[in-house]
Design an enzyme around this catalytic site. Sequence first.
Site, short mmCIF file in Angstrom:
data_model
loop_
_atom_site.label_atom_id
_atom_site.label_comp_id
_atom_site.label_asym_id
_atom_site.label_seq_id
_atom_site.Cartn_x
_atom_site.Cartn_y
_atom_site.Cartn_z
N LYS A 118 -61.83 -8.59 -57.53
CA LYS A 118 -61.69 -7.76 -56.09
C LYS A 118 -60.58 -6.63 -56.16
O LYS A 118 -60.91 -5.53 -55.75
CB LYS A 118 -61.25 -8.80 -55.05
CG LYS A 118 -62.44 -9.72 -54.73
CD LYS A 118 -62.16 -10.35 -53.60
CE LYS A 118 -63.12 -11.64 -53.31
NZ LYS A 118 -64.51 -11.45 -53.25
N GLU A 202 -54.56 -9.03 -47.88
CA GLU A 202 -55.35 -8.08 -47.11
C GLU A 202 -55.14 -8.29 -45.71
O GLU A 202 -54.83 -9.38 -45.19
CB GLU A 202 -56.87 -8.58 -47.32
CG GLU A 202 -57.64 -7.28 -48.15
CD GLU A 202 -59.12 -7.58 -48.31
OE1 GLU A 202 -59.67 -8.18 -47.34
OE2 GLU A 202 -59.66 -7.18 -49.28
N HIS A 237 -66.98 -18.76 -44.34
CA HIS A 237 -66.95 -17.25 -44.82
C HIS A 237 -68.09 -17.28 -45.65
O HIS A 237 -68.37 -16.23 -46.63
CB HIS A 237 -65.82 -17.01 -45.95
CG HIS A 237 -64.33 -17.14 -45.16
ND1 HIS A 237 -63.80 -16.07 -43.98
CD2 HIS A 237 -63.38 -17.99 -45.44
CE1 HIS A 237 -62.79 -16.68 -43.60
NE2 HIS A 237 -62.46 -17.66 -44.35
N ARG A 294 -75.20 -8.32 -58.74
CA ARG A 294 -76.41 -8.93 -58.81
C ARG A 294 -77.46 -8.90 -57.66
O ARG A 294 -77.16 -8.34 -56.75
CB ARG A 294 -76.01 -10.65 -58.92
CG ARG A 294 -75.18 -10.77 -57.77
CD ARG A 294 -75.13 -12.31 -57.76
NE ARG A 294 -73.81 -12.63 -56.84
CZ ARG A 294 -74.31 -12.74 -55.51
NH1 ARG A 294 -75.27 -12.93 -54.72
NH2 ARG A 294 -73.06 -13.42 -54.75
P1 ADP Z 1 -66.49 -13.74 -51.17
O1 ADP Z 1 -66.43 -13.06 -52.65
O2 ADP Z 1 -66.06 -15.05 -51.14
O3 ADP Z 1 -67.68 -13.41 -50.82
P2 ADP Z 1 -65.44 -11.62 -49.41
O4 ADP Z 1 -64.45 -10.52 -49.77
O5 ADP Z 1 -66.84 -10.96 -49.58
O6 ADP Z 1 -65.42 -12.89 -50.47
O7 ADP Z 1 -65.21 -12.36 -47.99
C1 ADP Z 1 -66.21 -13.01 -47.42
C2 ADP Z 1 -66.13 -13.08 -46.00
O8 ADP Z 1 -64.79 -13.27 -45.56
C3 ADP Z 1 -66.69 -11.85 -45.31
O9 ADP Z 1 -67.85 -11.72 -45.08
C4 ADP Z 1 -65.86 -11.88 -43.91
O10 ADP Z 1 -66.30 -12.60 -43.13
C5 ADP Z 1 -64.59 -12.74 -44.28
N1 ADP Z 1 -63.31 -11.61 -44.74
C6 ADP Z 1 -63.06 -11.20 -45.89
N2 ADP Z 1 -61.98 -10.58 -46.02
C7 ADP Z 1 -61.76 -10.15 -44.62
C8 ADP Z 1 -60.71 -9.34 -43.93
N3 ADP Z 1 -59.92 -8.68 -44.52
N4 ADP Z 1 -60.53 -9.69 -42.57
C9 ADP Z 1 -61.47 -10.25 -41.95
N5 ADP Z 1 -62.49 -11.21 -42.54
C10 ADP Z 1 -62.57 -11.11 -43.87
P1 ADP Z 2 -74.68 -13.50 -51.48
O1 ADP Z 2 -73.34 -13.21 -51.61
O2 ADP Z 2 -75.54 -13.34 -52.18
O3 ADP Z 2 -74.98 -13.48 -49.83
P2 ADP Z 2 -73.38 -16.39 -51.41
O4 ADP Z 2 -72.14 -15.89 -51.24
O5 ADP Z 2 -73.95 -17.52 -50.63
O6 ADP Z 2 -74.66 -15.22 -51.34
O7 ADP Z 2 -73.69 -16.72 -52.90
C1 ADP Z 2 -74.63 -16.90 -53.80
C2 ADP Z 2 -74.66 -18.07 -54.53
O8 ADP Z 2 -73.81 -17.92 -55.65
C3 ADP Z 2 -74.48 -19.23 -53.95
O9 ADP Z 2 -75.22 -20.18 -54.56
C4 ADP Z 2 -72.94 -19.43 -54.09
O10 ADP Z 2 -72.47 -21.01 -54.49
C5 ADP Z 2 -72.88 -18.76 -55.58
N1 ADP Z 2 -71.65 -18.22 -56.02
C6 ADP Z 2 -71.00 -17.13 -55.37
N2 ADP Z 2 -69.93 -16.59 -55.92
C7 ADP Z 2 -69.63 -17.59 -57.09
C8 ADP Z 2 -68.58 -17.71 -57.89
N3 ADP Z 2 -67.62 -16.86 -58.12
N4 ADP Z 2 -68.68 -18.71 -58.84
C9 ADP Z 2 -69.81 -19.57 -58.82
N5 ADP Z 2 -70.81 -19.55 -57.91
C10 ADP Z 2 -70.79 -18.59 -57.00
MG MG Z 3 -68.55 -11.45 -50.53
#
Ligand code: ADP
Ligand code: ADP
Ligand code: MG
Length: 499
Positions: A118, A202, A237, A294
């Site tokens: 990230k 953040e 999340h 992806r």
């Molecule tokens: P991941 O890799 O687990 O998907 P993300 O950075 O995409 O992590 O964040 C997942 C979710 O967490 C976001 O969809 C949002 O709901 C929440 N989130 C992430 N960053 C923030 C932020 N700075 N402030 C508020 N909510 C956040």
């Molecule tokens: P999307 O980001 O496509 O909306 P999810 O955040 O739910 O969906 O993640 C998609 C799939 O990938 C899920 O099965 C989740 O458990 C898996 N996943 C997401 N990030 C990781 C990671 N960093 N390592 C392993 N599995 C992951």
């Molecule tokens: Mg995300």
Amino acid sequence: MAKIKKLLVANRGEIALRIMRSAKEMGIKTVAVFSEADRNALHVRFADEAVAIGPPPSAQSYLVMEKIIDAARLTGANAIHPGYGFLSENEDFARKVKAAGLIFIGPSAESMEIMGSKLGAKAAVSKFNVPLVPGTAEPISDINAAKKIAKEIGYPILIKASAGGGGKGMRIVENENEFQEQMERATSEAISAFGDGAVFIEKYVSQPRHIEFQIFGDQHGNVVHLFERECSIQRRHQKVIEEAPSSVLTPELRKKMGEAAVNAAKAANYFNAGTIEFILDDKMNFYFLEMNTRLQVEHPVTEQITGLDLVKLQIKIAEGEKLPFKQEDLKINGHAIEVRVYAEDPANNFLPDIGILKTYKRPQGHGIRVDDGFEQGMAIPFYYDPMIAKMICHDETRERAIEKTIRAIEEYEITGVETTLGFCNFVMKHDAFRSGNFSTKFVEQYFKPEVLKAETSTEEEKIASALAVELMATGEVSIKLSNSISNESKWKKNRLVNG
Ligand code: ADP
Ligand code: ADP
Ligand code: MG
């Protein structure tokens, strides 16, 4: 560039099937890989060939790169599609696939590397005029220095794992007193989930919306976006309901965010399918969160509103073709909503509730698409993600798509495990969702397990209705279920009849 003749899908469940279906339509032969837990899975039956790759735990099967590449060699497949999850965002895998002389259906390993962290992603896109959430640009290690920065940014803040994904390794810190404890937790979660303890800070945006853009690039430098998906309905999340388009974007904001998404992709010389995730605050400011390199779980809503098959497009791009359209050729047609049907108990903190699908009947009809990997009688393995299906409803307007979703949820019959269907029904009927005025805080703000408990029957009622169903099935008796179930909605009746 070479044509893809035989495709190995390095995944399981609904996404493996979904990919193979498109390949088949293109005249491409398909190869499944499977762990011992998936010997009888639908993706194995659907494929032209299937190769066993080890014991159920994914670390011994679906995550073992060598086994998957060997399976491709063994079967003569010349391409690998990684799906989502598992190895899909692993740049080493992309590199090894290429080194083995195979086509990887996805971006280059270099792009994946930039976007895989990230922090790396933020550094790359910031040079391309993409707004970022205020925060640290480097991993934090010194607690006192970090506290100082947090104070400057202003609480609440979020501590996030740089290698994070799937909502893991993220901790909200409300004030300085909690800082150390939450940082330690985030770090240890990041180490155990990703093998990388780097965390950063953040600003925690309050009441944000999660809006992401589907982007697509070819290997000739062209990049377009396929509009947005609203994914604000989340638990832990993680998304449960997604829709396209978002009800809050004006055409101007869509254009601005879409351009930022395309720029972010260009920052990594990106090709193939990817997703740029943003959060949008209550003043309509948007900030880059991360890029997923992806195909996304929720890609079908984009397919429904654009009429495109994203997997076919991925295959053509991987073969070296140019994007067959320009940005201005793309239009939004109607509205699509996806509900993820997880084997989870919403009344019990959305904990996985795996077991056997005693009843499994899909909804049908106009505008309804179900992507799943199960049939009645099958067990949901405990080793993997507990998602049973994705149900996508498409109609002319958001209102109609909501009504269709409610109808389809009522038609969906699943017993043997608890599912997120009842929760999704609750969301569809909730004023905040219907009005479009909601955020990622929806579950926290409005959802109480009691609302579902009220819909679940008592043990006695369950036994009585099960007996009634049995008798009706054997033709011995026909009774009106409303005798024992008064004042229930049709959906509740379904639950009673079946559960
Ligand atoms: P991941 O890799 O687990 O998907 P993300 O950075 O995409 O992590 O964040 C997942 C979710 O967490 C976001 O969809 C949002 O709901 C929440 N989130 C992430 N960053 C923030 C932020 N700075 N402030 C508020 N909510 C956040
Ligand atoms: P999307 O980001 O496509 O909306 P999810 O955040 O739910 O969906 O993640 C998609 C799939 O990938 C899920 O099965 C989740 O458990 C898996 N996943 C997401 N990030 C990781 C990671 N960093 N390592 C392993 N599995 C992951
Ligand atoms: Mg995300």
